[in-house]
Design a protein around this motif. Sequence first.
Motif, PDB file in Angstrom:
ATOM      1  N   UNK A  17       0.834  -1.208   0.000  1.00  0.00           N
ATOM      2  CA  UNK A  17       0.000   0.000   0.000  1.00  0.00           C
ATOM      3  C   UNK A  17       0.864   1.251   0.000  1.00  0.00           C
ATOM      4  N   UNK A  18       1.924   1.188  -0.740  1.00  0.00           N
ATOM      5  CA  UNK A  18       2.821   2.338  -0.873  1.00  0.00           C
ATOM      6  C   UNK A  18       2.113   3.422  -1.674  1.00  0.00           C
ATOM      7  N   UNK A  19       2.814   4.513  -1.993  1.00  0.00           N
ATOM      8  CA  UNK A  19       2.256   5.484  -2.936  1.00  0.00           C
ATOM      9  C   UNK A  19       2.194   4.857  -4.320  1.00  0.00           C
ATOM     10  N   UNK A  20       1.419   5.506  -5.219  1.00  0.00           N
ATOM     11  CA  UNK A  20       1.182   4.938  -6.549  1.00  0.00           C
ATOM     12  C   UNK A  20       2.452   4.516  -7.271  1.00  0.00           C
ATOM     13  N   UNK A  21       3.521   5.315  -7.150  1.00  0.00           N
ATOM     14  CA  UNK A  21       4.684   5.094  -8.015  1.00  0.00           C
ATOM     15  C   UNK A  21       5.501   3.878  -7.619  1.00  0.00           C
ATOM     16  N   UNK A  22       5.169   3.271  -6.499  1.00  0.00           N
ATOM     17  CA  UNK A  22       5.890   2.061  -6.075  1.00  0.00           C
ATOM     18  C   UNK A  22       5.065   0.787  -6.235  1.00  0.00           C
ATOM     19  N   UNK A  23       3.764   0.922  -6.456  1.00  0.00           N
ATOM     20  CA  UNK A  23       2.913  -0.266  -6.450  1.00  0.00           C
ATOM     21  C   UNK A  23       3.414  -1.356  -7.373  1.00  0.00           C
ATOM     22  N   UNK A  24       3.649  -0.992  -8.648  1.00  0.00           N
ATOM     23  CA  UNK A  24       3.948  -2.029  -9.637  1.00  0.00           C
ATOM     24  C   UNK A  24       5.291  -2.685  -9.365  1.00  0.00           C
ATOM     25  N   UNK A  25       6.292  -1.889  -9.092  1.00  0.00           N
ATOM     26  CA  UNK A  25       7.619  -2.482  -8.923  1.00  0.00           C
ATOM     27  C   UNK A  25       7.692  -3.337  -7.668  1.00  0.00           C
ATOM     28  N   UNK A  26       7.105  -2.847  -6.590  1.00  0.00           N
ATOM     29  CA  UNK A  26       7.117  -3.639  -5.356  1.00  0.00           C
ATOM     30  C   UNK A  26       6.412  -4.972  -5.570  1.00  0.00           C
ATOM     31  N   UNK A  27       5.289  -4.928  -6.281  1.00  0.00           N
ATOM     32  CA  UNK A  27       4.551  -6.164  -6.524  1.00  0.00           C
ATOM     33  C   UNK A  27       5.378  -7.131  -7.370  1.00  0.00           C
ATOM     34  N   UNK A  28       6.068  -6.597  -8.371  1.00  0.00           N
ATOM     35  CA  UNK A  28       6.893  -7.449  -9.226  1.00  0.00           C
ATOM     36  C   UNK A  28       8.029  -8.077  -8.443  1.00  0.00           C
ATOM     37  N   UNK A  29       8.676  -7.275  -7.608  1.00  0.00           N
ATOM     38  CA  UNK A  29       9.772  -7.809  -6.804  1.00  0.00           C
ATOM     39  C   UNK A  29       9.256  -8.883  -5.852  1.00  0.00           C
ATOM     40  N   UNK A  30       8.091  -8.643  -5.305  1.00  0.00           N
ATOM     41  CA  UNK A  30       7.512  -9.641  -4.409  1.00  0.00           C
ATOM     42  C   UNK A  30       7.190 -10.917  -5.185  1.00  0.00           C
ATOM     43  N   UNK A  31       6.668 -10.767  -6.386  1.00  0.00           N
ATOM     44  CA  UNK A  31       6.328 -11.933  -7.201  1.00  0.00           C
ATOM     45  C   UNK A  31       7.567 -12.758  -7.488  1.00  0.00           C
ATOM     46  N   UNK A  32       8.638 -12.050  -7.810  1.00  0.00           N
ATOM     47  CA  UNK A  32       9.890 -12.755  -8.081  1.00  0.00           C
ATOM     48  C   UNK A  32      10.414 -13.468  -6.855  1.00  0.00           C
ATOM     49  N   UNK A  33      10.134 -12.900  -5.700  1.00  0.00           N
ATOM     50  CA  UNK A  33      10.602 -13.506  -4.450  1.00  0.00           C
ATOM     51  C   UNK A  33       9.692 -14.634  -4.021  1.00  0.00           C
TER      52      UNK A  33
END
Lengths: 850, 431
Positions: free
Chosen positions: B114-130
């Motif tokens: 639930x970061x600000x908008x500009x982090x949503x996609x990248x954080x989710x991708x990094x989490x997916x990779x992890x």
Amino acid sequence: MSAAVNPLKLMRRRFVLLTVMAAGLLAAHATAADSPGEKTRKLIEVLQSNSPFYDKARACQQLGECGQREAVPALAALLADEHLSAYARSGLEGIPDPSAAEALRAAAAALHGNLLAGVIDSLGVLRDAQAVGLLRKLAEDPAAGVSQAAWLALGRIATDESVRILQQTLAQGAATNRAGAAAACLLAAEQQLAEGRAGPATALYDAVRQADVPPVLRAGATRGAIVTRKIEGVRLLIEQLRSKDRLLRNAALFAIREIPSDTLANALNAELSCAVPELQFQLLAALADCHNAQSLQVLQAKTASDDAEVRKTALRVLGQIGGTAEAGVFLQAVADNRSVEESALAMNYLGQMKGAAVDEQIVKTMVSATDAGVRVQLIRLLERRRTLNVTGALLKQAADPDAKVSVAALRALQFLAGPRELSALIGLTKAGRDEAVREAAAQAVLGACTRTDATAPGGAVVLAELQQTTDPALKNAWIRILVSLGYAKALPAILATLHDTQEAVAVNTLAHLARWPDPSPIDELLSVVQTGATPALRQHALRSAIQLATTAADAHQSPDETVAGWFQRASPAAQTPAERRLLISGLGRLQTLASFRLVAPYLEDPDVQNEAAMAIVQMAPALKPDDSAALQEALAKIAARVKNADIRNAALKLTGPSAHQSQQTSLFDGRSLAGWEGNPKVWRVRDGVIVGGSLQGNPRNEFLATARNFTNFVLRVEYKLVGTAGFVNGGVQFRSVRVPRPPNEMSGFQADIGAGHSGCLYDESRRNKFLARATDEQIKRLEKAGDWNRYEVRCVGPRIQIRLNGAPTVDYTETDPALPQHGLIALQIHGGCKAEISFRNLTIEDLAQP
Amino acid sequence: MNRRTFLGQTLAAGGALALPWIRPARALGRDGAVAPSEKIVLGGIGLGPRGQYDLSMMLPEKDVHFVAVCDVQRRRREQVKRMVDAHYGNTDCVMYRDMFELLARPDIDAVLIATGDHWHALAALLAAQAGKDVYSEKPCGLTIHEIQSLADGLQRYGRVFQAGTQRRSISNFQYAVHLAQRGSLGRLHTLHASVYVPAKSYAWLPAEPEPPRDQCDWDRWLGPAPWRPYNSRYVSGGWRGHHDFEAGGNFLDWGAHTVDLCQWANQADHTMPLEYEATPTAVVAKYANGVKLICDFLPTAFGNRDPQYRTSSGTCPVRFEGDEGWVETGDNGKIVLSDNLAKFQTGQLGGTGLSSAGHGRNFFDCVKSRAWPVCNPGVMRRAHIACFAAQLAWQLGRKLTLDPVKEEFVGDEEANRMRRRATREPWSFNL
């Protein structure tokens, strides 16, 4: 956005006190009217000048959106800048010319660390085929520190050359390189698929699956290998479902949702018969997304599994994909009653199934169920479904020896029974041994009587029962029903029971009569008050009489004088403090001079002095000033003697010269809008009347507001609202302010007009809700639609009272101390309607500050 | 644990990013393979006011155990820890400043982002990779390209993902969509999605000295966004409205929800409107089947809604119109119907449209079953792209035509270029 521009103070970027640089600054450099070439030229100028950092950053972003190839060199020059590099890359990534990639390649040779990683990222984004060679070198050079970025960029580029490199590395590279290459292969395979080359993509996925790389990458490749094979992938999918590796199993489960087919459904159906327990419920869940006719059979069988999770999942999926044909399975689950969750699931899906066939099955199951709890559930289901034609079966259940079942059935009958079931229900009421059952049966009788205008015939039947029975409990039940029905013909018989030999019967009747829908029993009650044989009878009669009189006062059921007369007759009998309080409370609702005179003596009564004072203080504003001497005297007494400070203060506020004087000033001169301000296109004077809005249409809310504020006052206006379409509504705003944006709105209290809200208090553009409402019945009765109506708003301190055509509709006290007790008064025509509102005889009576 | 050795890779002095999937096999987690009887272990990234609200709905779930929070701001991580510890009655919640440390934990199955908008996609991708499943607040990305990258990446790694457009899990919205889908309104012709009046700012707030990293890691807060000087307002909600930090000029704040509901009502989750044209009060979009989607601009979140919607509907109202009637509903939970459809009236249905309780439950069920949640990447992708297209039509002030399959604008290079921006190094969407 601010248009002001301030010069830079310092050049050190990290701690500089940059002030706000508006986009407006850029307008000096490039405008929308410029051609793309002109724009590019101006933005290049910014980049190559000594412009502030912000300007250059914005220039880069704009070049990315619309810049041309001429900008590439200027952008490339910024790639070495710690903070501007990313902006410059936005510019370069956007410009569709090979020189952009060329510039990035050149920069790659000169940069290191993060900046180099950024350039590599951009080369991947641009899918620059010519970068493959340099990217390979960087990928294989651990000292460069950009290995992963380089591998992934190669993956994005996905030319045959880069794919060859990736595959080679997969097979022979060092561990971290293999991992990077594997991740890159996943990207490359997607690119190949996008180009329609499924075969090479599958080969690439297979290569990763077999490579010595981290499991999460192999799992991703497995998913890809299954999906690209489409129907051929089913075998691989099933094979992976059997893997000991959870990652691979999950990859297969994910793939099910991507390539559903009849073939896959068959395979899943088969797999369910042999899958390990851990996988069972996941496979069942997957059937929801990939199933065929046989799947339904598999699911049905699984609802009988030993494993609770399997059963639950099977029920859930069956409910999602099955139809009414599954009713039997769900009914079985209810009958088996293995867990609360399963029963709830089954009940839920049964509740959604429509059709008489399902009803029949439910009834069958209910009848044959041995467990009383199950039968109760199914009865409730029938009740929820509002099933028709089950009253016969329910009546049988109502006669069940188990009280829980009986009561459940009678509850259902309350909603489902009609005139045809009446006699059976009456029979059950008479036969009921358990009090709960008898109560439920009586309620069912009431329900049956109220169904489809059956009140009269039903009432007659119940009345006949009343006249025949000697059982006091039954008499009580019948009377309760008849009173709930308000069946007028029964009143004589009911009143007759007031003289019943059994006192308990009479007492019950007296209590019930308080609920009679009109004051007809009052005379009889008052008679019992005088002549009742026992104190209990007299007290109950008194209570009910006062109750009926109070209701009559509230709902204006009889003329005020008549109601006052009743109170007067009751008052000598009010002996105990509780009775006197009841009486005073009722008189307080009447709010007439007569009731005031009846209450006033109680000020001398120490037991009820507070209540009497409160009633008088509440009544006072509603009373006409005719008897003001007596009223003033009473208020003075209250102010002097009453212990409760709030009541004393309230009384004080009401006394004084301002209570005598009625200085009503006119707000409207009959000719012009002097003293008012508003949109002249909307508000005007016509034939001596203020008119707002138009029958052609009112696009938005408009207000005509006074020029000055008012605090405590009585505002009296007459209004007339006519409309043909939309939300035909207006209002009188007070203690309000104009809202700056949008300028046509106002915020504050509103006495609403029209659309069913006349007489109600609304909080306009503030809390946006009704603070107090008149009842719909009151509004209908009091308002003359489309004609002139009198509206009165009285504000004293936090208290707001509204009267419509003389009758009080709102008496509200604001509890939020932050809200202003002063403000403008305004007239409103609402937006979104074709309507016109007119106002005349507008006067204001300023009340002194308390 | 030293991140370098754990990840088995030497990092150069430039600190190029070590991506989380490089880890020894023995440190493997459960990869979301949570048996029905087990608990889902949950972590949180960037939980501010909305994130904490979501968490408050998730903590009571009996099969969820929240163990760790990551935030670049110390105040926020401490707030969440206090909230979580109070719930469990212990002091076990771990705080991280660095997302990679949280993502490297093998015991965590899923993360709430639930970061600000500009982090949503990248954080989710990094989490997916992890190897983590993801519940991400909306809007799920800053640009069309970010949304595409996100959806592609989630599919690449086969992750369970739920977009935080929770109104699909709220009963009054479900009911209104149900009426639209089954033909109770007749043939659908117009769908109304309420949005804020779009606005976008390119201005920068005045520079302030950067606080110590432990208090607020500004560089990490920026993440993939281009660099600008620190100002404390950005990190306390003041990032809204800024081009570099908010998706689509605040169009998607409600649009992500309301357009998503209209897509659903129109049974158009597999596609999106083709044409987008802005007027002073709305963006009008049109589907291939002729249905219109009108994104009405509402000047305020609260207050008068007439004449587009009923004020009584509350926030985020939507209205679906067919040739036999219409239905409107909003966060106040009421169903409003055209007079002729009064028989479909049900009274108050939803509690509040803000609640993510049901939506979270759907996500957790899918983490266990591996089914796709209701707002899975495909659904999210197309609803979001439609929003961005509408916002671009407004920003550019001209009609845009979108190819819904290629997800490209037809004959408009500028609009196409605006689908994407560079990612600040060393961050990358090439994952």
